[in-house]
Design a protein around this motif. Structure first.
Motif, mmCIF file in Angstrom:
data_model
loop_
_atom_site.group_PDB
_atom_site.id
_atom_site.type_symbol
_atom_site.label_atom_id
_atom_site.label_comp_id
_atom_site.label_asym_id
_atom_site.label_seq_id
_atom_site.Cartn_x
_atom_site.Cartn_y
_atom_site.Cartn_z
ATOM 1 N N ALA A 1 4.100 1.837 -2.315
ATOM 2 C CA ALA A 1 4.824 3.098 -2.485
ATOM 3 C C ALA A 1 3.925 4.268 -2.836
ATOM 4 N N VAL A 2 2.741 4.019 -3.416
ATOM 5 C CA VAL A 2 1.873 5.132 -3.798
ATOM 6 C C VAL A 2 0.734 5.349 -2.810
ATOM 7 N N SER A 3 0.731 4.604 -1.729
ATOM 8 C CA SER A 3 -0.280 4.814 -0.697
ATOM 9 C C SER A 3 0.163 5.938 0.236
ATOM 10 N N GLU A 4 -0.790 6.723 0.698
ATOM 11 C CA GLU A 4 -0.455 7.781 1.648
ATOM 12 C C GLU A 4 -0.284 7.234 3.068
ATOM 13 N N ALA A 5 -0.718 5.997 3.288
ATOM 14 C CA ALA A 5 -0.518 5.328 4.575
ATOM 15 C C ALA A 5 -0.026 3.915 4.286
ATOM 16 N N PRO A 6 1.213 3.797 3.792
ATOM 17 C CA PRO A 6 1.690 2.499 3.319
ATOM 18 C C PRO A 6 1.697 1.402 4.365
ATOM 19 N N ASP A 7 2.037 1.711 5.613
ATOM 20 C CA ASP A 7 2.068 0.677 6.642
ATOM 21 C C ASP A 7 0.666 0.111 6.899
ATOM 22 N N VAL A 8 -0.329 1.000 6.944
ATOM 23 C CA VAL A 8 -1.713 0.555 7.130
ATOM 24 C C VAL A 8 -2.151 -0.296 5.948
ATOM 25 N N TYR A 9 -1.814 0.181 4.771
ATOM 26 C CA TYR A 9 -2.178 -0.522 3.531
ATOM 27 C C TYR A 9 -1.551 -1.912 3.475
ATOM 28 N N ILE A 10 -0.253 -2.012 3.800
ATOM 29 C CA ILE A 10 0.424 -3.309 3.802
ATOM 30 C C ILE A 10 -0.245 -4.265 4.775
ATOM 31 N N ASP A 11 -0.551 -3.775 5.957
ATOM 32 C CA ASP A 11 -1.189 -4.633 6.964
ATOM 33 C C ASP A 11 -2.538 -5.148 6.480
ATOM 34 N N LYS A 12 -3.308 -4.288 5.813
ATOM 35 C CA LYS A 12 -4.608 -4.718 5.296
ATOM 36 C C LYS A 12 -4.452 -5.822 4.248
ATOM 37 N N LEU A 13 -3.444 -5.709 3.388
ATOM 38 C CA LEU A 13 -3.221 -6.726 2.359
ATOM 39 C C LEU A 13 -2.852 -8.066 2.991
ATOM 40 N N PHE A 14 -1.922 -8.046 3.933
ATOM 41 C CA PHE A 14 -1.502 -9.298 4.573
ATOM 42 C C PHE A 14 -2.619 -9.898 5.411
ATOM 43 N N ALA A 15 -3.377 -9.054 6.075
ATOM 44 C CA ALA A 15 -4.488 -9.574 6.887
ATOM 45 C C ALA A 15 -5.520 -10.272 5.994
ATOM 46 N N ALA A 16 -5.815 -9.675 4.843
ATOM 47 C CA ALA A 16 -6.780 -10.284 3.919
ATOM 48 C C ALA A 16 -6.242 -11.602 3.367
ATOM 49 N N ALA A 17 -4.941 -11.621 3.041
ATOM 50 C CA ALA A 17 -4.327 -12.855 2.540
ATOM 51 C C ALA A 17 -4.373 -13.946 3.593
ATOM 52 N N ALA A 18 -4.089 -13.586 4.832
ATOM 53 C CA ALA A 18 -4.105 -14.572 5.917
ATOM 54 C C ALA A 18 -5.518 -15.113 6.134
ATOM 55 N N ARG A 19 -6.513 -14.248 6.060
ATOM 56 C CA ARG A 19 -7.905 -14.704 6.229
ATOM 57 C C ARG A 19 -8.293 -15.701 5.147
ATOM 58 N N ALA A 20 -7.809 -15.463 3.942
ATOM 59 C CA ALA A 20 -8.185 -16.316 2.810
ATOM 60 C C ALA A 20 -7.228 -17.482 2.604
ATOM 61 N N GLY A 21 -6.115 -17.494 3.336
ATOM 62 C CA GLY A 21 -5.127 -18.560 3.162
ATOM 63 C C GLY A 21 -4.420 -18.496 1.817
ATOM 64 N N LYS A 22 -4.164 -17.286 1.333
ATOM 65 C CA LYS A 22 -3.528 -17.111 0.031
ATOM 66 C C LYS A 22 -2.204 -16.371 0.158
ATOM 67 N N PRO A 23 -1.279 -16.596 -0.789
ATOM 68 C CA PRO A 23 0.036 -15.945 -0.729
ATOM 69 C C PRO A 23 -0.038 -14.472 -1.124
ATOM 70 N N VAL A 24 1.088 -13.789 -0.957
ATOM 71 C CA VAL A 24 1.185 -12.353 -1.232
ATOM 72 C C VAL A 24 2.283 -12.108 -2.251
ATOM 73 N N ASP A 25 2.015 -11.192 -3.198
ATOM 74 C CA ASP A 25 3.022 -10.767 -4.174
ATOM 75 C C ASP A 25 2.892 -9.256 -4.316
ATOM 76 N N LEU A 26 3.830 -8.512 -3.698
ATOM 77 C CA LEU A 26 3.764 -7.054 -3.676
ATOM 78 C C LEU A 26 4.650 -6.424 -4.738
ATOM 79 N N HIS A 27 4.171 -5.339 -5.346
ATOM 80 C CA HIS A 27 5.040 -4.423 -6.083
ATOM 81 C C HIS A 27 5.726 -3.578 -4.998
#
Length: 431
Positions: A201-227
Motif C-alpha cells: 500500500a505504501v509503494s508508488e508502484a505496488p503491482d511491480v513491488y508485489i511481483d518482485k516479492l513473489f518472484a523472490a519467494a518463488a526463487r527461494a522456495g519460501k512462503p509469502v506473508d504480506l501486510h
C-alpha cells in the motif's frame, strides 16, 4: 494442587525423561474436552493420548486431574525488531504513517545488541504466557539494512530447542523507493529469513513491488506473508494484484494476507468476491486487533471505524484466519503483554464474534496459525507432535479464553518452562 506442582517443577524442568500427565481435560476440536492421559516421550514429543497408558518405570507421573490441557499458543505476526521501543520512538499522531516515521528514525542508528535484548525479553514474556511459536516481520530497507534480521536470526538459532521463531524478510516499500536497491538486496535478505513479506500500500508502484516479492519467494522456495491493505481507503485495493501473483507463481496454500483492514470498508458483494478468491487459492488471513484498533480511523469525526477486517465473516466463510499481537509497546501499539489470550479476547470483542464463539477465538491462536505457518504436523494434541502444552486450572476452553487462568504451566518440547500462580485474595467477614 499448587504445592504438588511446585514440588515437581524442578524435576519436570530437567526434562529428557518420559512424563505422564494423568487425568487432565484434553481440549478437542470445537472447544470440547475429554478426560485422558498424555504420555510425553523423553525426546519431548507426545507419545500417546488415552487412558490406562502403559509406562516405563522411569516415567514421571503428574496428576493433573481437573485441569485443562490446551495446545500451546502461536503468535504468527509480531515485529520483534520494534518491540519495547516506545520510550524512544514517539508517535504523537497515533497514526500508521506516524509510527513508520518514528521507527525509521530509530532504525538508522539501531544497535544489533539492543534489538537482540529487546526481542529476547518479549520472547521470554510470550513463552511464560504459553506461546511457543512466533512469526516476526523484520524491517529490511536502506534505514534498517540487515541489522534486525541478523540479530533475530541469532535468537532463532539459540531458541530452536524451546520456541519456533519464523522470520519474515519484510522488504519495506517507501514513497520514491529505489527499486534498484531492492533488486540488488532482495535475494540476500530472503536467504536470511523463512518467509517473504512487504507492504504494497505504501509503494508508488505496488503491482511491480508485489511481483518482485513473489518472484523472490518463488526463487527461494519460501512462503509469502504480506501486510495487505492496512487502511480503509476503498479506492486503493491491491488484492487482485496479490491474488494474481499467488496464481502466477504457484503460491496456493503458501500465502498469508495480514491486516486486510480495507475489507471492512468494502460493500459486502465486493468483499465476498475477494473472499471467495482467497478460499479458492488457499490464502490465509491474520487479524491484528491491537494495531488496527489503535491506528485506524483517527481521521473520522463521527463513529470512528474499528479498523479490523471482517473477522467474523472471513471465519464463518471458510478462510483460515488467525489472530496475533502485531506490535508490543512501540510506536505502532503502545501496549501489550505477549499474552495470546489477551489478543483472542480483543479479537472476539472487536471482531464482533459471538459469545458462543470463544472456542473459535482459541482456534485463532492455536490450530489456525499452526496451519498457516506450516507447523500443523508438530503442533496440537496428537501423537508425534511436540509436547507444547498449556495446563491451567480452567474448566473449559471457553473460560480459558474468557477470563484466563489463576494457575498455568507451560510445556515447551516436553519441558516445563514456566509455572505461574495467582494467590487469590481471602476475605474474612469478621475482620
Amino acid at each position: 494442587m499448587v504445592a504438588q506442582f511446585k514440588a515437581l517443577t524442578t524435576e519436570i524442568s530437567k526434562g529428557r525423561r518420559p512424563v505422564l500427565l494423568s487425568g487432565g481435560k484434553i481440549v478437542q476440536t470445537g472447544g470440547a474436552s475429554a478426560v485422558a492421559d498424555i504420555l510425553i516421550s523423553a525426546d519431548g514429543r507426545i507419545a500417546n493420548i488415552g487412558t490406562k497408558l502403559d509406562t516405563g518405570a522411569d516415567t514421571l507421573r503428574v496428576d493433573v486431574s481437573g485441569m485443562l490441557i490446551s495446545p500451546s499458543f502461536i503468535d504468527m505476526h509480531q515485529h520483534l525488531d520494534k518491540t519495547l521501543t516506545l520510550p524512544f520512538t514517539p508517535n504523537p499522531s497515533g497514526t500508521l504513517q506516524g509510527a513508520r516515521e518514528a521507527f525509521a528514525v530509530y532504525a538508522r542508528t539501531a544497535e544489533p545488541g539492543d534489538i537482540y535484548r529487546r526481542a529476547r525479553r518479549t520472547m521470554q514474556r510470550c513463552l511464560s504466557r504459553g506461546t511457543t511459536a512466533i512469526r516476526s516481520h523484520i524491517n529490511i530497507d536502506k534505514d534498517a539494512r540487515f541489522q534486525g534480521i541478523e540479530a533475530l536470526a541469532k535468537l532463532r538459532d539459540e531458541w530452536s530447542g524451546t520456541m519456533t521463531l519464523q522470520l519474515v524478510s519484510f522488504m519495506l516499500a517507501h514513497p520514491k523507493q529505489d527499486f534498484d536497491w531492492l533488486d540488488a538486496n532482495i535475494d540476500a535478505a530472503v536467504a536470511l529469513g523463512d518467509v517473504v513479506g512487504g507492504t504494497p500500500a505504501v509503494s508508488e508502484a505496488p503491482d511491480v513491488y508485489i511481483d518482485k516479492l513473489f518472484a523472490a519467494a518463488a526463487r527461494a522456495g519460501k512462503p509469502v506473508d504480506l501486510h495487505l491493505d492496512e487502511h480503509l481507503n476503498t479506492a486503493a485495493l491491491h488484492f487482485d494484484a496479490a491474488l494474481d501473483s499467488v496464481e502466477r507463481y504457484g503460491m496456493q496454500g503458501r500465502t498469508v494476507f495480514s491486516h486486510v483492514s480495507v475489507l471492512s470498508a468494502l460493500p459486502r458483494a465486493e468483499f465476498e468476491k475477494i473472499m471467495q478468491r482467497m478460499i479458492d487459492l488457499k490464502v490465509g488471513a491474520v487479524t491484528l486487533p491491537a494495531a488496527n484498533l489503535y491506528l485506524q480511523g483517527r481521521d473520522k469525526d463521527v463513529l470512528p471505524p474499528r479498523g479490523l477486517t471482517r473477522v467474523a465473516e472471513l471465519k464463518r466463510g471458510g478462510v483460515t484466519i488467525a489472530a496475533a499481537s502485531d506490535n508490543i509497546q512501540d510506536p505502532f501499539v503502545p501496549t501489550g503483554t505477549g499474552d495470546a489470550l489477551e489478543i483472542a479476547r480483543w479479537t472476539l470483542l472487536a471482531g464482533h464474534l459471538h459469545a458462543d464463539e470463544l472456542a473459535d477465538a482459541h482456534h485463532m491462536i492455536t490450530a489456525a496459525p499452526a496451519t498457516l505457518m506450516g507447523l500443523q504436523d508438530d503442533h496440537g494434541l496428537k501423537p508425534g507432535a511436540w509436547a507444547d502444552l498449556v495446563v491451567t486450572d480452567c474448566d473449559a476452553t471457553d473460560t480459558l479464553v474468557a477470563g484466563g487462568a489463576d494457575h498455568i504451566m507451560v510445556f515447551a518440547q516436553g519441558r516445563l518452562v514456566s509455572e505461574t500462580s495467582v494467590a487469590l485474595a481471602e476475605h474474612d467477614p469478621a475482620a
